[in-house]
Design an enzyme around this catalytic site. Structure first.
Site, mmCIF file in Angstrom:
data_model
loop_
_atom_site.group_PDB
_atom_site.id
_atom_site.type_symbol
_atom_site.label_atom_id
_atom_site.label_comp_id
_atom_site.label_asym_id
_atom_site.label_seq_id
_atom_site.Cartn_x
_atom_site.Cartn_y
_atom_site.Cartn_z
ATOM 1 N N GLU A 177 0.829 -1.210 0.000
ATOM 2 C CA GLU A 177 0.000 0.000 0.000
ATOM 3 C C GLU A 177 0.864 1.261 0.000
ATOM 4 O O GLU A 177 1.242 1.757 1.057
ATOM 5 C CB GLU A 177 -0.924 0.013 1.218
ATOM 6 C CG GLU A 177 -1.825 1.245 1.268
ATOM 7 C CD GLU A 177 -2.678 1.317 2.533
ATOM 8 O OE1 GLU A 177 -3.400 2.315 2.693
ATOM 9 O OE2 GLU A 177 -2.611 0.382 3.353
ATOM 10 N N LYS A 219 -2.641 -2.349 -2.980
ATOM 11 C CA LYS A 219 -3.658 -1.469 -2.399
ATOM 12 C C LYS A 219 -3.268 -0.050 -2.780
ATOM 13 O O LYS A 219 -2.260 0.478 -2.306
ATOM 14 C CB LYS A 219 -3.752 -1.624 -0.883
ATOM 15 C CG LYS A 219 -4.828 -0.729 -0.257
ATOM 16 C CD LYS A 219 -5.126 -1.095 1.182
ATOM 17 C CE LYS A 219 -6.186 -0.181 1.776
ATOM 18 N NZ LYS A 219 -6.616 -0.573 3.130
#
Length: 335
Positions: A177, A219
């Site tokens: 992420e 992500k």
């Protein structure tokens, strides 16, 4: 775990019409959210709230996995059933946040680097035994007149790659992420440029560390106008820019991309995802991994009457999951 098993888990995380619910807030972050609705933040209230979320009826229809916090993966329902068992019994894959948060990047004022690599191998081994099958590590990239620097981007993507390699070694799918923060006055084009550079650096680092992309999930933050930018890009603009940026940087071998809501309103996060999925064929599924955008409305309801509003709060969680599941198919319609 073999790459085939990692790939199977990764594909299950982005199954059609399903996404991830993020309930991995640290105790400090949880306290801020509880304070905002007048709930005392204790280990028991945190446990009770997460039980509400994870035992929502029919949640597995639209949720493929949930990211937990260290405290949560060790907890059970009031009847003594481990949360991980509740999840697996309902077809929801347990995940775990493993980074230790952001700290100032020495020599680069205003920039941060995520820490938590020390001792990570042993922690991942324990989390696997506790039932986790994927993990998450968040990097933070701020935009201002002076930031981000190339050093900050590379330091964070290098850490993401080291984390990802350790995850796969221990049989966990790494969710990487690299969040480009919305806060600021930057415009859509600036966000695009920073996101593109960040993603290029990320996938170069993953390649250098022999991370198998078939067993990895991205992500991503959306390409979006800064919160105080005078000109806010519309839904179609955000969707088109985000999709173009991903196609320019993300290898087709990746099983899927899930988006963070990143401070967007519930409706905006759903609308942007829906618009992207209506824009023709893509090399990978686009789904969601939302935290506040999945929880906030339910938390407010529960706070007003923890017993009387329990079922209504769970229904709200289900409706948010359903709406985002439809958006992951490009089939959501605004009310």
């Amino acid at each position: 775990m073999s790459i085939e098993q990692l790939a199977e888990t990764a594909l299950a995380m982005v199954a059609p019409g399903k996404g991830i619910i993020a309930i991995d807030e640290s105790n400090a972050t949880c306290k801020k959210r509880f304070d905002g609705v007048g709930i005392e933040c204790t280990e028991e209230t945190r446990r009770a709230y997460r039980e509400l979320l994870l035992t929502t009826p029919k949640l597995g229809e639209h949720i493929s996995g949930a990211i937990l916090f260290d405290e949560t993966i060790r907890q059970s329902t009031k009847d003594g059933v481990p949360f991980t068992k509740v999840m697996m019994d309902n077809g929801i894959i347990p995940g775990i946040k493993v980074d230790k948060g952001t700290f100032p990047l020495a020599g680069f004022p205003g920039e941060v680097v995520t820490e938590g690599l020390d001792g990570l191998r042993a922690r991942l081994e324990e989390y696997y035994k506790l039932g986790a099958r994927f993990a998450k590590w968040r990097a933070v990239i701020n935009i201002s007149d002076e930031t981000p620097s190339g050093t900050c981007i590379d330091a964070n993507t290098h850490a993401l790659a080291r984390y990802a390699a350790l995850c796969q070694e221990q049989g966990l799918v790494p969710m990487v992420e690299p969040e480009v923060i919305m806060d600021g006055s930057h415009d859509l084009d600036t966000c695009y440029d920073v996101t593109e550079v960040t993603l290029r650096s990320l996938f170069a680092s993953l390649h250098e560390h022999n991370v198998m992309l078939e067993g990895t999930i991205l992500k991503a933050s959306m390409v979006i106008s800064g919160t105080t930018c005078a000109e806010q890009a519309g839904v179609e603009e955000v969707a088109a820019a985000t999709l173009h940026c991903l196609k320019a940087t993300v290898p087709a071998t990746l099983p899927g991309v899930v988006f963070l809501s990143g401070g967007q309103s519930d409706t905006a996060a759903t609308a942007h995802l829906n618009a992207m999925n209506q824009m023709g064929p893509k090399p990978w599924p686009l789904s969601f991994s939302y935290g506040r955008a999945m929880q906030q409305a339910a938390l407010k309801l529960w706070a007003q009457d923890m017993v009387g509003n329990y079922a209504a709060a769970q229904q709200t969680v289900y409706e948010r999951a359903r709406d985002n599941g439809l958006a992951a198919l490009g089939e959501w319609k605004a009310a």
